[in-house]
Design an enzyme around this catalytic site. Structure first.
Site, PDB file in Angstrom:
ATOM      1  N   GLU A 149       0.834  -1.210   0.000  1.00 51.74           N
ATOM      2  CA  GLU A 149       0.000   0.000   0.000  1.00 51.74           C
ATOM      3  C   GLU A 149       0.866   1.258   0.000  1.00 51.74           C
ATOM      4  O   GLU A 149       2.082   1.195   0.225  1.00 51.74           O
ATOM      5  CB  GLU A 149      -0.914   0.001   1.241  1.00 51.74           C
ATOM      6  CG  GLU A 149      -0.141   0.023   2.544  1.00 51.74           C
ATOM      7  CD  GLU A 149      -1.020  -0.050   3.803  1.00 51.74           C
ATOM      8  OE1 GLU A 149      -2.049  -0.745   3.774  1.00 51.74           O
ATOM      9  OE2 GLU A 149      -0.651   0.597   4.800  1.00 51.74           O
TER      10      GLU A 149
ATOM     11  N   HIS B 289       0.232   5.754   1.055  1.00 55.84           N
ATOM     12  CA  HIS B 289      -0.668   6.759   1.643  1.00 55.84           C
ATOM     13  C   HIS B 289       0.140   8.015   1.905  1.00 55.84           C
ATOM     14  O   HIS B 289       1.380   8.006   1.801  1.00 55.84           O
ATOM     15  CB  HIS B 289      -1.299   6.224   2.935  1.00 55.84           C
ATOM     16  CG  HIS B 289      -0.424   5.313   3.735  1.00 55.84           C
ATOM     17  ND1 HIS B 289       0.707   5.768   4.357  1.00 55.84           N
ATOM     18  CD2 HIS B 289      -0.467   3.975   3.960  1.00 55.84           C
ATOM     19  CE1 HIS B 289       1.296   4.746   4.974  1.00 55.84           C
ATOM     20  NE2 HIS B 289       0.617   3.637   4.745  1.00 55.84           N
TER      21      HIS B 289
ATOM     22  N   HIS C  76       5.249   6.315   8.069  1.00 55.71           N
ATOM     23  CA  HIS C  76       5.423   5.328   9.137  1.00 55.71           C
ATOM     24  C   HIS C  76       6.859   5.400   9.651  1.00 55.71           C
ATOM     25  O   HIS C  76       7.796   5.599   8.876  1.00 55.71           O
ATOM     26  CB  HIS C  76       5.254   3.887   8.612  1.00 55.71           C
ATOM     27  CG  HIS C  76       3.868   3.484   8.264  1.00 55.71           C
ATOM     28  ND1 HIS C  76       2.792   3.683   9.086  1.00 55.71           N
ATOM     29  CD2 HIS C  76       3.390   2.827   7.184  1.00 55.71           C
ATOM     30  CE1 HIS C  76       1.711   3.182   8.519  1.00 55.71           C
ATOM     31  NE2 HIS C  76       2.033   2.661   7.359  1.00 55.71           N
TER      32      HIS C  76
ATOM     33  N   HIS D 182       4.946   0.206   0.057  1.00 54.01           N
ATOM     34  CA  HIS D 182       5.695  -0.562   1.054  1.00 54.01           C
ATOM     35  C   HIS D 182       4.945  -1.832   1.407  1.00 54.01           C
ATOM     36  O   HIS D 182       3.715  -1.900   1.352  1.00 54.01           O
ATOM     37  CB  HIS D 182       5.951   0.277   2.308  1.00 54.01           C
ATOM     38  CG  HIS D 182       4.714   0.813   2.955  1.00 54.01           C
ATOM     39  ND1 HIS D 182       4.035   1.907   2.460  1.00 54.01           N
ATOM     40  CD2 HIS D 182       4.021   0.403   4.051  1.00 54.01           C
ATOM     41  CE1 HIS D 182       2.982   2.143   3.228  1.00 54.01           C
ATOM     42  NE2 HIS D 182       2.946   1.240   4.195  1.00 54.01           N
TER      43      HIS D 182
ATOM     44  N   CYS E 239       5.390   0.047  14.818  1.00 54.01           N
ATOM     45  CA  CYS E 239       5.087   1.065  13.814  1.00 54.01           C
ATOM     46  C   CYS E 239       4.462   2.271  14.497  1.00 54.01           C
ATOM     47  O   CYS E 239       3.380   2.170  15.080  1.00 54.01           O
ATOM     48  CB  CYS E 239       4.146   0.494  12.751  1.00 54.01           C
ATOM     49  SG  CYS E 239       3.682   1.707  11.503  1.00 54.01           S
TER      50      CYS E 239
END
Lengths: 152, 152
Positions: free
Chosen positions: A66, A68, A72, A106, A120
């Protein structure tokens, strides 16, 4: 005083479980974009900008591929494996640090025949992840190392 | 591509040091409110609400006894020790979780003859810590377990 103590310190148990922390395996069917992965939310505090989660995959498992807008900040805690980060595949081992910047494809994979677990850190308020289109996936797979990684 | 990879993955080295992360021992003199402690900032990313730091004390070392409005979210990474959390002293071991709420006196101590190291997640924007007054310290020490803890 005892109840405060229970809330404020939560003991680590064997096998990467914690006192008072729910273990949440992701439900999956044949078409799920992830495999054999679970989530535990370690810290989600009002007034803090981020939360801290622990994700763990069984051997052969993987997280969703995914991207976004939100970033992270990852620290590996358990086992060795690989991750895709943009257009490179990198090997990871315990306590390695991985930064996933905005809009970077990733995925983490437990490629080494053992569980892979990582912390995370992420903003509490964040956008929803996007999955690749068929075309986008083909473009990623045009890189031989990424094709090998994605085919497990 | 290589330079991106270097930036986005930073390897763990022996003895709890990381590639590309500065190791910052706190300077101390006889009156310092801490002892034998160092800081490494693991993640400090623009756009993230929090940062993640690693603090480590040598055997017998301790962090500053302080309180502040902002909260801490702590995971022990290395060694065993104790922490003061409000009006209780708790034993900690690797991977235990500790929440330090707003305005809670706290201090970590490497009480077990070994190094004690922990991750600390904290808001990037935060207020300055406050130290106890002589009167406040006396009040804390009126609890026998806290007096023993503070006297090392």
């Amino acid at each position: 005083m005892d109840s405060e103590q229970t809330t404020q310190k939560r003991a680590f148990h064997d096998n990467f479980r914690w006192e008072g922390v729910a273990h949440m395996p992701y439900k999956q069917d044949g078409s799920a974009p992830f495999k054999d992965i679970s989530r535990q939310v370690l810290f989600q505090e009002p007034g803090m900008g981020c939360e801290l989660r622990y994700f763990e995959m069984d051997a052969g498992g993987y997280s969703t591929l995914e991207q976004h807008e939100h970033a992270h900040a990852v620290m590996i805690l358990r086992g060795c494996g690989h991750c895709l980060l943009g257009d490179v595949v990198v090997a990871v081992k315990p306590f390695d640090l991985v930064t996933v910047p905005s809009w970077t494809w990733h995925q983490f994979r437990a490629t080494r025949g053992e569980k892979l677990g990582f912390l995370c850190m992420v903003n509490q308020e964040r956008d929803r992840p996007q999955l690749p289109t068929a075309q986008g996936l083909a473009a990623l797979k045009s890189v031989p190392a990424i094709a090998r990684f994605l085919e497990g």
